[in-house]
Design a protein around this motif. Structure first.
Motif, PDB file in Angstrom:
ATOM      1  N   VAL A 117      -6.515   4.808  -0.181  1.00 30.09           N
ATOM      2  CA  VAL A 117      -5.248   4.081  -0.261  1.00 30.09           C
ATOM      3  C   VAL A 117      -4.229   5.001  -0.909  1.00 30.09           C
ATOM      4  N   ARG A 118      -3.270   5.492  -0.110  1.00 31.59           N
ATOM      5  CA  ARG A 118      -2.306   6.475  -0.598  1.00 31.59           C
ATOM      6  C   ARG A 118      -1.152   5.828  -1.359  1.00 31.59           C
ATOM      7  N   ASN A 119      -0.596   4.740  -0.812  1.00 33.21           N
ATOM      8  CA  ASN A 119       0.570   4.119  -1.435  1.00 33.21           C
ATOM      9  C   ASN A 119       0.514   2.608  -1.312  1.00 33.21           C
ATOM     10  N   ILE A 120       1.192   1.921  -2.255  1.00 29.85           N
ATOM     11  CA  ILE A 120       1.212   0.466  -2.297  1.00 29.85           C
ATOM     12  C   ILE A 120       2.643   0.017  -2.575  1.00 29.85           C
ATOM     13  N   MET A 150     -10.899   9.668  -7.118  1.00 35.55           N
ATOM     14  CA  MET A 150      -9.478   9.985  -7.085  1.00 35.55           C
ATOM     15  C   MET A 150      -8.688   8.687  -7.112  1.00 35.55           C
ATOM     16  N   LEU A 151      -7.608   8.653  -7.894  1.00 31.46           N
ATOM     17  CA  LEU A 151      -6.722   7.501  -7.945  1.00 31.46           C
ATOM     18  C   LEU A 151      -5.358   7.906  -7.413  1.00 31.46           C
ATOM     19  N   CYS A 152      -4.751   7.021  -6.629  1.00 32.94           N
ATOM     20  CA  CYS A 152      -3.538   7.411  -5.892  1.00 32.94           C
ATOM     21  C   CYS A 152      -2.343   6.562  -6.298  1.00 32.94           C
ATOM     22  N   GLY A 153      -1.658   5.948  -5.297  1.00 33.15           N
ATOM     23  CA  GLY A 153      -0.411   5.244  -5.535  1.00 33.15           C
ATOM     24  C   GLY A 153      -0.526   4.069  -6.483  1.00 33.15           C
ATOM     25  N   ILE A 154       0.600   3.742  -7.158  1.00 34.13           N
ATOM     26  CA  ILE A 154       0.647   2.665  -8.140  1.00 34.13           C
ATOM     27  C   ILE A 154       1.800   1.727  -7.808  1.00 34.13           C
ATOM     28  N   LEU A 155       1.615   0.437  -8.089  1.00 31.51           N
ATOM     29  CA  LEU A 155       2.664  -0.568  -7.922  1.00 31.51           C
ATOM     30  C   LEU A 155       2.569  -1.589  -9.045  1.00 31.51           C
ATOM     31  N   ALA A 196       3.433  -5.329  -9.403  1.00 28.92           N
ATOM     32  CA  ALA A 196       3.798  -6.480  -8.586  1.00 28.92           C
ATOM     33  C   ALA A 196       4.741  -7.398  -9.358  1.00 28.92           C
ATOM     34  N   ASN A 197       5.311  -8.366  -8.658  1.00 30.03           N
ATOM     35  CA  ASN A 197       6.257  -9.291  -9.282  1.00 30.03           C
ATOM     36  C   ASN A 197       5.648 -10.066 -10.441  1.00 30.03           C
ATOM     37  N   ASP A 198       4.342 -10.299 -10.393  1.00 28.07           N
ATOM     38  CA  ASP A 198       3.684 -11.051 -11.458  1.00 28.07           C
ATOM     39  C   ASP A 198       3.273 -10.167 -12.632  1.00 28.07           C
ATOM     40  N   GLY A 199       3.628  -8.883 -12.584  1.00 28.39           N
ATOM     41  CA  GLY A 199       3.305  -7.972 -13.677  1.00 28.39           C
ATOM     42  C   GLY A 199       1.980  -7.258 -13.536  1.00 28.39           C
ATOM     43  N   SER A 200       1.191  -7.617 -12.536  1.00 27.21           N
ATOM     44  CA  SER A 200      -0.088  -6.928 -12.334  1.00 27.21           C
ATOM     45  C   SER A 200       0.157  -5.531 -11.776  1.00 27.21           C
ATOM     46  N   ILE A 201      -0.774  -4.628 -12.070  1.00 32.44           N
ATOM     47  CA  ILE A 201      -0.692  -3.252 -11.613  1.00 32.44           C
ATOM     48  C   ILE A 201      -1.715  -3.036 -10.506  1.00 32.44           C
ATOM     49  N   TRP A 202      -1.243  -2.613  -9.349  1.00 29.79           N
ATOM     50  CA  TRP A 202      -2.106  -2.284  -8.217  1.00 29.79           C
ATOM     51  C   TRP A 202      -2.187  -0.771  -8.108  1.00 29.79           C
ATOM     52  N   PHE A 203      -3.368  -0.254  -7.775  1.00 30.33           N
ATOM     53  CA  PHE A 203      -3.502   1.188  -7.606  1.00 30.33           C
ATOM     54  C   PHE A 203      -4.595   1.498  -6.591  1.00 30.33           C
ATOM     55  N   GLY A 204      -4.390   2.614  -5.880  1.00 32.57           N
ATOM     56  CA  GLY A 204      -5.296   2.993  -4.805  1.00 32.57           C
ATOM     57  C   GLY A 204      -6.318   4.011  -5.245  1.00 32.57           C
ATOM     58  N   SER A 205      -7.352   4.139  -4.433  1.00 32.17           N
ATOM     59  CA  SER A 205      -8.426   5.097  -4.693  1.00 32.17           C
ATOM     60  C   SER A 205      -8.925   5.651  -3.360  1.00 32.17           C
TER      61      SER A 205
END
Length: 334
Positions: free
Chosen positions: A52-55, A300-305, A307-316
């Motif tokens: 997952v490159r980007n979110i 490997m960890l990739c893109g970060i976001l 979200a509107n609810d304050g949670s952090i999403w990240f790819g691998s």
């Protein structure tokens, strides 16, 4: 819904573990949090299970995930592969523009435009300088920019205008594009990074006169500071570049509270980590950084976001995670 809960200690022993500061990392105070880890099986088999490159997040609050097996939309309950009709893997980025149309960047097949009804395909035949698209960005005027393997490309809705070394770009292999509050465009490349003032490209350098090379993420925070990753995390206040940390920063975001989040490899063992820099201590000589998650070995960890609810999403390399402040959720298919 199957859920497997592991304590932070067991999780660390089995999978991730926590890094120790190297000798070169004496500019940060490393802290740890007790984090629960769980695996959440999706009710659908359509779950991103490759890199997952980007979110991103769309206007409806859905999470958009660009992965090597499609671009997925998560509505809070299940995942949908919105590029299944394209039948093409290896997507690097996704963007919803201000008109709520979607753009998909591919690894080697150009760009796809989706108006929620049909797809339109853009390649070098339509004017792109290269078919490898690493990232997509919309500027304040509504132009869509593409960071390609053959230069920067700007699309105004009718045609492409390309910028390469012929126009002054220091390197044609781009990684990221960002427009700051003053209207300057910042370009990360696999070579030297630069900014564009509308007339010329300027390679920016540190106080020792060295250029910043191989930058994959550039952001502007709410105060107007520029953050970038170059053998660590750097901050530019408009006049001076300051190295904030030795920790790798391949991807950078600022959250709503002003904290800085990064993913990147940490020396000397090269473990990839998701790190949070506390906004209260960002300007201290020793900023406080919290290591949220670490992947050992070939991880490997990739893109970060955020979200509107304050949670952090990240790819691998193997899918997508969500961190809600207490628990890291690893989304898997049944």
């Amino acid at each position: 819904m199957k859920q497997i809960k592991l304590t932070a200690l067991i999780f660390g022993l089995l999978l991730f573990g926590c890094n120790k500061l190297s000798k070169g990392e004496d500019k940060t105070n490393l802290s740890k949090e007790n984090i629960e880890f769980k695996t959440k099986d999706s009710i659908t088999s359509q779950v991103p299970n490759s890199m997952v490159r980007n979110i991103k997040q769309d206007a409806n609050g859905h999470i958009l995930i660009a992965s090597y097996n499609g671009v997925f939309r998560y509505d809070g309950k299940s995942f949908t592969n919105i590029t299944s009709k394209i039948n093409l893997p290896s997507f690097w980025d996704v963007l919803e523009d201000r008109k709520e149309n979607l753009w998909f960047a591919t690894k080697d097949s150009g760009v796809y435009y989706y108006n929620k009804k049909s797809f339109q395909h853009f390649t070098t035949k339509e004017g792109l300088p290269n078919n490898r698209i690493v990232s997509i960005y919309e500027d304040k005027a509504g132009n869509i920019w593409f960071a390609t393997g053959g230069g920067a490309s700007r699309y105004d809705g009718k045609s492409f205008r390309n910028f390469t070394t012929k126009e002054g770009l220091p390197n044609n292999d781009l990684t990221t594009i960002m427009e700051d509050k003053t209207g300057k465009l910042w370009f990360g490349t696999r070579g030297k990074a630069c900014y564009y003032d509308g007339k010329s490209f300027i390679v920016f350098k540190d106080k020792e006169g060295k250029a910043f090379n191989n930058i994959w993420s550039i952001i502007e925070d709410r105060k107007g500071n520029i953050w970038l990753g170059h053998n660590g995390l750097w901050r530019y206040d408009g006049s001076t570049f300051t190295k904030v940390s030795q920790r790798g920063a391949s991807n950078i975001i600022e959250d709503k509270k002003g904290n800085i989040w990064t993913t990147g490899a940490v020396k000397p063992n090269g473990d990839w980590t998701l790190s949070r820099y506390d906004q209260k201590y960002l300007y201290n000589k020793k900023p406080t950084v919290t290591e949220i998650m670490s992947l050992k070995g070939t991880g490997m960890l990739c893109g970060i976001l955020e979200a509107n609810d304050g949670s952090i999403w990240f790819g691998s390399l193997n899918g997508v995670y969500r961190y809600d402040g207490k628990t890291i959720t690893d989304f898997k298919s049944k």
